[in-house]
Design a protein around this motif. Sequence first.
Motif, PDB file in Angstrom:
ATOM      1  N   PRO A 609       1.110  -1.576   0.103  1.00 42.03           N
ATOM      2  CA  PRO A 609       0.331   0.105   0.214  1.00 42.03           C
ATOM      3  C   PRO A 609       0.768   1.137  -0.226  1.00 42.03           C
ATOM      4  CG  PRO A 609      -0.182  -0.963   2.211  1.00 42.03           C
ATOM      5  CD  PRO A 609       0.555  -1.691   1.060  1.00 42.03           C
ATOM      6  N   PHE A 610       0.401   2.097  -0.612  1.00 43.92           N
ATOM      7  CA  PHE A 610       1.227   3.920  -0.992  1.00 43.92           C
ATOM      8  C   PHE A 610      -0.134   4.786  -0.848  1.00 43.92           C
ATOM      9  CE2 PHE A 610      -0.813   2.422  -4.712  1.00 43.92           C
ATOM     10  CZ  PHE A 610      -0.696   4.257  -5.317  1.00 43.92           C
ATOM     11  N   ALA A 611       1.072   6.279  -0.541  1.00 38.81           N
ATOM     12  CA  ALA A 611       0.101   6.882  -0.707  1.00 38.81           C
ATOM     13  C   ALA A 611       1.164   8.541  -1.882  1.00 38.81           C
ATOM     14  CB  ALA A 611      -0.019   7.789   0.520  1.00 38.81           C
ATOM     15  N   GLU A 612       0.187   8.391  -2.451  1.00 37.91           N
ATOM     16  CA  GLU A 612       0.167   9.211  -3.355  1.00 37.91           C
ATOM     17  C   GLU A 612       0.289  10.799  -2.747  1.00 37.91           C
ATOM     18  OE1 GLU A 612      -1.659   9.858  -7.305  1.00 37.91           O
ATOM     19  OE2 GLU A 612      -0.970   8.212  -7.967  1.00 37.91           O
ATOM     20  N   ILE A 613       1.805  11.622  -2.304  1.00 33.73           N
ATOM     21  CA  ILE A 613       1.926  12.872  -2.229  1.00 33.73           C
ATOM     22  C   ILE A 613       2.624  13.740  -2.693  1.00 33.73           C
ATOM     23  CG2 ILE A 613       2.491  13.962  -0.066  1.00 33.73           C
ATOM     24  CD1 ILE A 613       3.478  10.806   1.572  1.00 33.73           C
ATOM     25  N   HIS A 614       2.142  14.846  -2.925  1.00 34.95           N
ATOM     26  CA  HIS A 614       2.881  15.896  -3.289  1.00 34.95           C
ATOM     27  C   HIS A 614       4.352  16.929  -3.038  1.00 34.95           C
ATOM     28  CE1 HIS A 614       3.123  20.113  -5.585  1.00 34.95           C
ATOM     29  NE2 HIS A 614       2.162  20.204  -6.288  1.00 34.95           N
ATOM     30  N   PRO A 615       4.586  16.920  -4.062  1.00 32.21           N
ATOM     31  CA  PRO A 615       6.050  17.015  -3.636  1.00 32.21           C
ATOM     32  C   PRO A 615       6.543  18.165  -1.741  1.00 32.21           C
ATOM     33  CG  PRO A 615       6.782  17.100  -5.122  1.00 32.21           C
ATOM     34  CD  PRO A 615       4.692  16.917  -5.285  1.00 32.21           C
ATOM     35  N   ALA A 616       5.342  19.058  -2.527  1.00 32.21           N
ATOM     36  CA  ALA A 616       5.330  20.738  -1.723  1.00 32.21           C
ATOM     37  C   ALA A 616       4.937  20.292  -0.215  1.00 32.21           C
ATOM     38  CB  ALA A 616       4.562  21.423  -2.220  1.00 32.21           C
ATOM     39  N   ASP A 617       3.943  19.030   0.090  1.00 31.24           N
ATOM     40  CA  ASP A 617       3.278  18.702   0.557  1.00 31.24           C
ATOM     41  C   ASP A 617       4.161  17.502   1.616  1.00 31.24           C
ATOM     42  OD1 ASP A 617       0.651  19.758   0.660  1.00 31.24           O
ATOM     43  OD2 ASP A 617       0.249  17.838  -0.748  1.00 31.24           O
ATOM     44  N   ALA A 618       4.873  17.099   0.545  1.00 33.72           N
ATOM     45  CA  ALA A 618       5.956  15.853   1.282  1.00 33.72           C
ATOM     46  C   ALA A 618       7.191  16.971   1.582  1.00 33.72           C
ATOM     47  CB  ALA A 618       6.884  14.507  -0.163  1.00 33.72           C
ATOM     48  N   ASP A 619       7.858  17.815   1.479  1.00 32.95           N
ATOM     49  CA  ASP A 619       8.362  18.150   2.004  1.00 32.95           C
ATOM     50  C   ASP A 619       8.397  19.225   3.148  1.00 32.95           C
ATOM     51  OD1 ASP A 619       9.928  18.189  -0.372  1.00 32.95           O
ATOM     52  OD2 ASP A 619       9.635  19.332  -1.258  1.00 32.95           O
ATOM     53  N   SER A 624      10.786  12.095   2.276  1.00 34.63           N
ATOM     54  CA  SER A 624      11.049  11.995   1.278  1.00 34.63           C
ATOM     55  C   SER A 624      10.501  10.606   0.537  1.00 34.63           C
ATOM     56  CB  SER A 624      12.935  11.669   1.867  1.00 34.63           C
ATOM     57  OG  SER A 624      13.938  12.329   2.312  1.00 34.63           O
ATOM     58  N   PRO A 625      10.876  10.370  -0.817  1.00 35.54           N
ATOM     59  CA  PRO A 625      10.257   9.341  -1.504  1.00 35.54           C
ATOM     60  C   PRO A 625      10.244   7.700  -1.356  1.00 35.54           C
ATOM     61  CG  PRO A 625      11.458  10.743  -3.578  1.00 35.54           C
ATOM     62  CD  PRO A 625      11.766  11.255  -1.782  1.00 35.54           C
ATOM     63  N   ALA A 626       9.610   7.116  -1.313  1.00 35.77           N
ATOM     64  CA  ALA A 626       9.795   5.938  -0.418  1.00 35.77           C
ATOM     65  C   ALA A 626      10.169   5.894   0.887  1.00 35.77           C
ATOM     66  CB  ALA A 626      11.327   4.689  -1.656  1.00 35.77           C
ATOM     67  N   ASP A 627       9.633   6.482   1.572  1.00 36.07           N
ATOM     68  CA  ASP A 627       9.738   6.655   3.103  1.00 36.07           C
ATOM     69  C   ASP A 627       8.390   5.945   3.267  1.00 36.07           C
ATOM     70  OD1 ASP A 627      12.014   7.839   3.941  1.00 36.07           O
ATOM     71  OD2 ASP A 627      11.183   9.990   4.318  1.00 36.07           O
ATOM     72  N   LEU A 628       8.430   5.045   5.095  1.00 36.21           N
ATOM     73  CA  LEU A 628       6.902   4.982   5.649  1.00 36.21           C
ATOM     74  C   LEU A 628       6.507   5.919   5.805  1.00 36.21           C
ATOM     75  CD1 LEU A 628       8.375   1.759   6.239  1.00 36.21           C
ATOM     76  CD2 LEU A 628       6.444   1.605   4.619  1.00 36.21           C
ATOM     77  N   VAL A 629       5.356   6.240   5.583  1.00 42.23           N
ATOM     78  CA  VAL A 629       4.323   7.185   6.737  1.00 42.23           C
ATOM     79  C   VAL A 629       3.575   6.914   7.066  1.00 42.23           C
ATOM     80  CG1 VAL A 629       5.408   8.866   4.921  1.00 42.23           C
ATOM     81  CG2 VAL A 629       3.465   7.280   4.181  1.00 42.23           C
ATOM     82  N   VAL A 640       1.575   3.593   5.590  1.00 38.74           N
ATOM     83  CA  VAL A 640       2.195   3.277   3.927  1.00 38.74           C
ATOM     84  C   VAL A 640       3.258   3.733   3.321  1.00 38.74           C
ATOM     85  CG1 VAL A 640      -0.638   2.683   3.349  1.00 38.74           C
ATOM     86  CG2 VAL A 640       0.688   4.836   2.636  1.00 38.74           C
ATOM     87  N   ARG A 641       3.894   3.269   2.205  1.00 40.83           N
ATOM     88  CA  ARG A 641       4.885   4.004   1.335  1.00 40.83           C
ATOM     89  C   ARG A 641       4.623   4.912   0.736  1.00 40.83           C
ATOM     90  NH1 ARG A 641      10.181   2.134   2.608  1.00 40.83           N
ATOM     91  NH2 ARG A 641       8.774  -0.154   2.543  1.00 40.83           N
ATOM     92  N   ALA A 642       5.690   6.167   1.326  1.00 42.86           N
ATOM     93  CA  ALA A 642       5.085   7.679  -0.235  1.00 42.86           C
ATOM     94  C   ALA A 642       5.707   6.861  -1.520  1.00 42.86           C
ATOM     95  CB  ALA A 642       6.222   8.684   0.993  1.00 42.86           C
ATOM     96  N   LEU A 643       4.629   7.515  -2.218  1.00 45.18           N
ATOM     97  CA  LEU A 643       4.730   7.688  -3.385  1.00 45.18           C
ATOM     98  C   LEU A 643       4.681   8.756  -3.931  1.00 45.18           C
ATOM     99  CD1 LEU A 643       5.229   6.625  -6.619  1.00 45.18           C
ATOM    100  CD2 LEU A 643       3.049   6.336  -6.364  1.00 45.18           C
ATOM    101  N   VAL A 644       5.926  10.278  -4.049  1.00 47.56           N
ATOM    102  CA  VAL A 644       5.753  11.486  -4.160  1.00 47.56           C
ATOM    103  C   VAL A 644       5.559  11.833  -5.466  1.00 47.56           C
ATOM    104  CG1 VAL A 644       7.261  13.452  -3.030  1.00 47.56           C
ATOM    105  CG2 VAL A 644       7.905  11.907  -2.190  1.00 47.56           C
ATOM    106  N   THR A 645       4.700  12.407  -5.770  1.00 48.91           N
ATOM    107  CA  THR A 645       4.350  12.682  -7.266  1.00 48.91           C
ATOM    108  C   THR A 645       3.221  13.902  -7.550  1.00 48.91           C
ATOM    109  OG1 THR A 645       3.702  11.667  -9.286  1.00 48.91           O
ATOM    110  CG2 THR A 645       2.311  10.873  -6.784  1.00 48.91           C
ATOM    111  N   ASP A 646       3.613  15.023  -8.212  1.00 48.05           N
ATOM    112  CA  ASP A 646       3.073  15.912  -9.314  1.00 48.05           C
ATOM    113  C   ASP A 646       1.009  15.258  -9.142  1.00 48.05           C
ATOM    114  OD1 ASP A 646       3.703  15.973 -11.234  1.00 48.05           O
ATOM    115  OD2 ASP A 646       5.072  17.546 -11.446  1.00 48.05           O
TER     116      ASP A 646
END
Length: 884
Positions: A609-619, A624-629, A640-646
């Motif tokens: 399982p993953f979460a799509e997260i906008h780069p600004a929200d991740a920052d 960071s990309p692929a962190d667990l969140v 879940v795993r972070a999928l950082v994407t715009d």
Amino acid sequence: MTCPTRTACPYCGVGCGVLATPDGKGGATVAGDPDHPANFGRLCSKGSALGETLALDDRLLFPQIAGRRASWDEAIALTAATFREAIDAHGPDSVAFYVSGQLLTEDYYVANKLMKGFIGSGNIDTNSRLCMASAVAGHRRAFGTDTVPTCYEDLEQADLVVLTGSNLAWCHPVLYQRIAAAKAARPGMKVVTIDPRRTATSDLADLHLGVAPGSDAALFNFLLHRIQSQGAIDAAYVLAHVDGLPAAMAEARRWPVERAAEVTGLAPRDLEAFAALWIRREKGVTLWSQGLNQSSSGADKANAIINCHLATGRIGRPGMGPFSITGQPNAMGGREVGGLANMLAAHLDLENPAHRAAVQGFWGSPAMAERPGLKAVDLFEACAEGRIKALWIMSTNPAVSMPEADRVRDAIRATPFVAVSEVVRGTDTGDLADVLLPAAAWGEKTGTVTNSERRITRQRAFLPAPGEALADWDQLARVGRAMGFEGFDFASPAEVFREHAALSAMAGRMGRDFDLSGLEGISDADYDALAPVQWPVTEAGSRARFFADGKFHTETGRARMLPVAPRAPESRLSAAFPLRLNTGRVRDHWHTMTRTAKTPRLSRHIAEPFAEIHPADADAAGISPADLVHVIAPEGRVTVRALVTDRTPRGAIFVPMHWTSQWASAGRVDAAVRANVDPVSGQPELKGAAARIERADFAWQGFAVSAARPEVVEADYWALARAKDGWRAELAGLAVPADWAGFARRLFGLGAEAGEMAALEDPARGMARIAVIEDGRVLGALFAGPGPGPVEVARAHVAAALGEPAMPDLLAGRPGADRPDPGATVCACYEVGVNAITAAIAAQGLADVAAVGAALGAGTNCGSCRPELQALLDKARADGSMAA
């Protein structure tokens, strides 16, 4: 040679035809049926892998009572007696059924007949409440009946296709491919996508509108305003056939471009471009799905779309109309038999005394429901409050899929008696049952399903039912007889279908649209041979479209336009919960994965399982990309795993809904979704929960493969998936194990003496690599390292080593130069990895998706991966890595 059996795919509402050929070993090969008018031989990645999902290792084979094996007679007697006792003591509304769009129509029919016509309660609802209830409400308000007026050919004949709230490329891939093929054949055809996220479907669009979440009704009110201002209203059609235009227009005029831009977040030029495309192309289809329906104002959004088509008379003619696409294989069949708590069979109205009397007379029933029953969210609330004394759940997993899933799980647990009809053992819901009833699965049961274009298809058995599994209709009929009711002496699904068709014929004589009178006398042989057919089916034949003639099923015979006052999703955003949580599907999995998780190749694309997260929200959250969140909401949380994407908008996150307690330690995303419902349809808002994200700090992370399913996972985070000849797992822990070797053996299910162990540990670096080998073959391997990110290892390479002769470089975790790592799977149909694709692009100078397909096969079957292939091509071009 065994001949193939023509049947229907058990996944989405496209309703693809399948050719299944048993292999004589309990499995089957599966291909698309080239003669089926829904798919013409196409299958998506899930459909293509159906033959790999037939293993019996996790099947529920015998009835169980309180965890012990029981006979069918005992289980049926207990279920019938308990329901009877509850009804006698507390009344018919003290019991309930919760059923599923994955039942066959015959199953659905018997369930509805038993509850509404003999128990005498409306308390039968379905997981279709979570998918399509708002579309149903919109249809009924506008047309008088739940009628889909369009067909799939309209998508190919249209000059404009608007896809709103629908990631068609992933959720209905075969329809996506039909549109893509039509667009390639007619380049003048235009496609618009409307979605807060840029999805794989958006890559087909000439115009993508990234609307603010929940603002769809504002967008279509603006369109209706422009329709009037541009003189595009079909005055003759409206005058002859439509009521409500003045009130609808009075609301629409409150949505000029400036206000629409402010609410939708779209640029005025994009709004005007959309309106111009829509108005100038008469042949247009507006297709919508869960993105609109799963809303606290989903019914209004549906009517906002329908208003635009009614105002222009663009309905019921080739290439035009509003088109709601169902999510499940038989959501439509359930609607036909009254499977929702507020509906009656054959599109008759439960609130109408004459309709109730007609159905009661037809059934000869003793106690007819007189009012709508509890809708899904209210039903489980009634369980929590102790008002439901006996509950029967069939073919669905509400402890995972309902909003506030933890509360629903507790409500089921608190219900005095729970029966669950299920195919597999060990589900979140089945584990709460007092009685477990083994159900026949796809490939073993026979009946009919109805797809999104009203096409009825036979689902046929090609394998015997294992153990003592029974069809759901048979289970229901046995309970009905045991409760002392007449009218449940069905001997076959054909007999059920004949009664269903005869009831529809009566409804047809009462002026309703759903009419199978041409099939009410169908013989067993003709039922077995029934070809796909769209309803209505009368002596005059079948019908592809409705309403071009202006004949509707309201009291006046005229359609109704409604004034729609757009409402934003209920705002619970705050400093503590600043992000909007969106949920949905991924490409290669289905619902709670009881079928798709059985095949390794469907997990290779997305294995956790993953979460799509906008780069600004991740920052902002230090992610960071692929962190667990941790995704945290007032109702619950997931890890879940972070999928950082715009591709997802700022201020929003997306988490898929498939993972259960069997597949991940904390992946049940609907536990974090509030049960806020549409007041008209009762459909929950599954796209607008409030949440926040936090980085999950683990001391170590790991990846493991094991020949045996890990039963003891001593990790604070884990996600399991099938691998070739075994299992794979992503792992993480808050404390580093003191004994990695013992940890690994317990994970692999191996005793201290089993196999030989190869180990490489570096405590200073927090690294451990362990493999267990027996008779020269790999039984398991573990790779662990310090957090916060995932351990670096070639996962596909290591997973492929299971059961194979141990390689000297196994603990390196990467293949040698002579064995290239294919990388993460992009094309599930042909198991083509990202590394293989990028290497071929660079080495062979592949310039487009077609060239990639010719070289590697990727994208040439279902086509769902084509947007990802294009993205890889674009990246190679930008990086300069494409050969000249």
